[in-house]
Structure formats: C-alpha cells, structure tokens
Write a protein that holds these residues in place. Structure first.
Motif, PDB file in Angstrom:
ATOM      1  N   TYR A  32       0.923  -1.349   0.104  1.00  0.00           N
ATOM      2  CA  TYR A  32       0.079   0.139  -0.067  1.00  0.00           C
ATOM      3  C   TYR A  32       0.964   1.051  -0.056  1.00  0.00           C
ATOM      4  O   TYR A  32       1.776   1.245   0.602  1.00  0.00           O
ATOM      5  CB  TYR A  32      -0.925   0.066   1.117  1.00  0.00           C
ATOM      6  N   PHE A  34       1.343   5.650  -0.247  1.00  0.00           N
ATOM      7  CA  PHE A  34       0.935   6.877  -0.101  1.00  0.00           C
ATOM      8  C   PHE A  34       1.603   8.026  -0.298  1.00  0.00           C
ATOM      9  O   PHE A  34       3.118   7.835  -0.545  1.00  0.00           O
ATOM     10  CB  PHE A  34       0.734   6.904   1.608  1.00  0.00           C
ATOM     11  N   TYR A  36       1.996  12.014   1.202  1.00  0.00           N
ATOM     12  CA  TYR A  36       1.773  13.059   1.943  1.00  0.00           C
ATOM     13  C   TYR A  36       2.431  14.370   1.577  1.00  0.00           C
ATOM     14  O   TYR A  36       3.481  14.311   1.188  1.00  0.00           O
ATOM     15  CB  TYR A  36       2.108  12.623   3.554  1.00  0.00           C
ATOM     16  N   GLN A  38       3.315  18.333   3.495  1.00  0.00           N
ATOM     17  CA  GLN A  38       3.596  18.904   4.326  1.00  0.00           C
ATOM     18  C   GLN A  38       3.938  20.384   4.003  1.00  0.00           C
ATOM     19  O   GLN A  38       5.066  20.825   3.676  1.00  0.00           O
ATOM     20  CB  GLN A  38       4.983  18.499   5.289  1.00  0.00           C
ATOM     21  N   GLN A  42       3.372  22.981   9.380  1.00  0.00           N
ATOM     22  CA  GLN A  42       2.126  22.460   9.405  1.00  0.00           C
ATOM     23  C   GLN A  42       2.349  21.007   9.611  1.00  0.00           C
ATOM     24  O   GLN A  42       3.534  20.574   9.531  1.00  0.00           O
ATOM     25  CB  GLN A  42       1.123  22.467   8.322  1.00  0.00           C
ATOM     26  N   GLY A  43       1.391  20.130  10.022  1.00  0.00           N
ATOM     27  CA  GLY A  43       1.539  18.688  10.095  1.00  0.00           C
ATOM     28  C   GLY A  43       1.562  18.126   8.470  1.00  0.00           C
ATOM     29  O   GLY A  43       1.278  18.843   7.519  1.00  0.00           O
ATOM     30  N   LEU A  44       1.563  16.568   8.448  1.00  0.00           N
ATOM     31  CA  LEU A  44       1.370  16.050   7.282  1.00  0.00           C
ATOM     32  C   LEU A  44      -0.231  15.756   6.973  1.00  0.00           C
ATOM     33  O   LEU A  44      -0.972  15.678   7.349  1.00  0.00           O
ATOM     34  CB  LEU A  44       1.916  14.786   7.403  1.00  0.00           C
ATOM     35  N   LEU A  46      -2.590  13.823   3.833  1.00  0.00           N
ATOM     36  CA  LEU A  46      -2.768  12.867   2.696  1.00  0.00           C
ATOM     37  C   LEU A  46      -3.073  13.587   1.426  1.00  0.00           C
ATOM     38  O   LEU A  46      -4.207  14.115   1.399  1.00  0.00           O
ATOM     39  CB  LEU A  46      -3.657  11.837   3.225  1.00  0.00           C
ATOM     40  N   LYS A  49      -3.585   7.795  -2.016  1.00  0.00           N
ATOM     41  CA  LYS A  49      -2.877   6.501  -1.554  1.00  0.00           C
ATOM     42  C   LYS A  49      -3.697   5.310  -2.657  1.00  0.00           C
ATOM     43  O   LYS A  49      -4.419   5.554  -3.430  1.00  0.00           O
ATOM     44  CB  LYS A  49      -3.638   6.111  -0.369  1.00  0.00           C
ATOM     45  N   LEU A  51      -4.360   1.385  -2.613  1.00  0.00           N
ATOM     46  CA  LEU A  51      -4.497   0.283  -2.250  1.00  0.00           C
ATOM     47  C   LEU A  51      -4.573  -1.043  -3.107  1.00  0.00           C
ATOM     48  O   LEU A  51      -3.977  -2.035  -2.830  1.00  0.00           O
ATOM     49  CB  LEU A  51      -5.712   0.314  -1.172  1.00  0.00           C
ATOM     50  N   PHE A  90       6.303  13.776   1.006  1.00  0.00           N
ATOM     51  CA  PHE A  90       6.881  12.514   1.413  1.00  0.00           C
ATOM     52  C   PHE A  90       5.829  11.379   0.615  1.00  0.00           C
ATOM     53  O   PHE A  90       4.824  10.999   0.754  1.00  0.00           O
ATOM     54  CB  PHE A  90       6.412  12.404   2.824  1.00  0.00           C
ATOM     55  N   LEU A 104       3.556   2.885   8.817  1.00  0.00           N
ATOM     56  CA  LEU A 104       4.028   3.681   7.550  1.00  0.00           C
ATOM     57  C   LEU A 104       5.564   3.899   7.529  1.00  0.00           C
ATOM     58  O   LEU A 104       6.116   4.278   8.570  1.00  0.00           O
ATOM     59  CB  LEU A 104       3.132   4.935   7.451  1.00  0.00           C
ATOM     60  N   VAL A 105       6.375   3.536   6.375  1.00  0.00           N
ATOM     61  CA  VAL A 105       7.505   3.567   6.440  1.00  0.00           C
ATOM     62  C   VAL A 105       7.767   4.964   5.265  1.00  0.00           C
ATOM     63  O   VAL A 105       7.256   4.802   4.228  1.00  0.00           O
ATOM     64  CB  VAL A 105       8.481   2.565   5.697  1.00  0.00           C
ATOM     65  N   PHE A 106       8.294   5.786   5.794  1.00  0.00           N
ATOM     66  CA  PHE A 106       8.484   7.223   4.808  1.00  0.00           C
ATOM     67  C   PHE A 106       9.727   7.364   4.143  1.00  0.00           C
ATOM     68  O   PHE A 106      10.795   6.938   4.533  1.00  0.00           O
ATOM     69  CB  PHE A 106       8.234   8.499   5.737  1.00  0.00           C
TER      70      PHE A 106
END
Lengths: 116, 115
Positions: A32, A34, A36, A38, A42-44, A46, A49, A51, A90, A104-106
C-alpha cells in the motif's frame, strides 16, 4: 522490511509547469502506497493513496500518482503547479510488523519549490 | 477537537533535562502513533498504540524514550536526560483503526530543541 527512496531532495519548477516527484519502494508481495504533503510549519496531510485496483490514483489539489509494479515506483505528478504547491512531499509504504500491525515507512522527502 | 492536537508546539530545553510531549488524538480514533522528523531526515517511527493492546515500541531509539496512553485517548511521550541529537519535530498521528490502507491523520508536531 519495506523501504522507500525519494532520490530528489529538492525540485525547482516554474509556476504552471508540469512536475513529477519520484518514489521507489522495495519490492513486496502486496503493498500500500501513500503520498503526504507537509506545508511550512504544518503537519502532514494525505494527498492520495494506492491500495488496489486502478494503477492511476487521483488525489487532492490536482495531483495524481501511478503505481508501477514492475518498476516498483509510485511517482507523483501534477500537470500545472501553483505557487501554493510549494511544500515538502513524502512518499510512504505500509510495512507489516511482527506484531501484526502495519506502520508507514516514509521516504526522506522532496521539497518542491515553485517560483513565478 | 477537529484534528490531532499536540502540545507544546515549541520546546527549548537544556541538555540533561526531561521533557514531556502531549498528544490528543481525534475523538474516536483507537490507533495512535508517534513519529520523529529530524532535519534533513524522513519520518522515523517511534511507537504505536492500538486500543487496549500492548503498544509496539520497536521504534524507540533508546531507553530514555517512553510513552503512555491513558484511557485510550491522550498520549504522552517522555524523553529523559535529553541529548542534542534528540532535537527534532515529534509528530503524533491517529487513525480510526489500523486496517490496511486506513488514512493516518497527523498533528502539527512539537518542535523540540535541546541546547
């Protein structure tokens, strides 16, 4: 364990030009994926994605990405960028842990710089 | 609240001091994560909580790091005897339930600077 590679640390582009941000992941039976974004201070958030199903995934803000299993890639594209797209992007892949949960591995991120 | 809330947003601390970072997840979300984002690095997984199950602590870098989640909601990440290499943005995230492909929602992070 899964891993993600974003080869471009920074991508400069002019406003209204197309852009592609590259992402490659380590191979797995199922995966899966994704993207993202940023924005500064700010935060991340989405973007999109993958699937299963169609390999072309459409996300928010006009972005899309294509899952390519043979090349283990999930590149992000936008046909015409805006100044407001300037941000860090990311790529991430899910990884199944021994505990049974998926984390999640970024990748290390790609900074998109859009100039007028 | 509407999103994942983290506090403090910024923290400067002296080397050797302990710090606590707080995360308030989205209401109803049973899964909670902590990630660390260092300058020029990607996001590093630290710890994961899911409901009443034992947390997955496999990403904690040393025994100076610990986290707890009280009542299945608010979480606190504690760093003891801080070191300069602990300087980073600590991101908290939550999701309704970890099922494959569920969206994880991130807070804005706590910026930690150890001087």
């Amino acid at each position: 364990a899964q891993s993600v590679t974003q080869l471009d640390s920074q991508v400069p582009v002019f406003e209204e030009a197309p852009v592609e941000l590259r992402c490659n992941y380590s191979s797995s039976v199922s995966v899966y994926l994704f993207w993202y974004v940023q924005y500064p201070n700010q935060g991340l958030q989405l973007l999109l994605k993958y699937l299963s199903g169609s390999t072309l995934v459409k996300g928010i803000n006009g972005f899309e990405a294509e899952f390519n299993k043979s090349q283990t890639s999930f590149h992000l594209r936008k046909p015409s960028v805006h100044i407001s797209d300037t941000a860090e992007y990311f790529c991430a892949v899910s990884d199944l842990m021994n505990t049974g949960f998926q984390k999640l591995v970024f990748g290390t991120g790609t900074r998109l710089l859009v100039s007028p | 609240g509407a999103g994942v809330s983290q506090s403090p947003s910024n923290k400067v601390t002296e080397k050797g001091k302990d710090v606590e970072l707080r995360c308030d997840p989205i209401s109803g979300h049973t899964a909670l994560y902590w990630y660390r984002q260092s300058l020029g690095q990607g996001l590093e997984f630290l710890i994961y909580f899911q409901g009443n199950s034992a947390p997955d602590k496999s990403g904690l870098p040393s025994d100076r790091f610990s986290a707890e989640r009280t009542g299945g909601s608010v979480s606190t990440l504690t760093i003891q005897r801080t070191q300069q290499e602990d300087s980073a943005v600590y991101l908290c995230a939550s999701s309704p339930l970890w099922a494959s492909g569920n969206t994880i929602y991130f807070g804005e992070g706590s910026w930690l600077t150890v001087v």
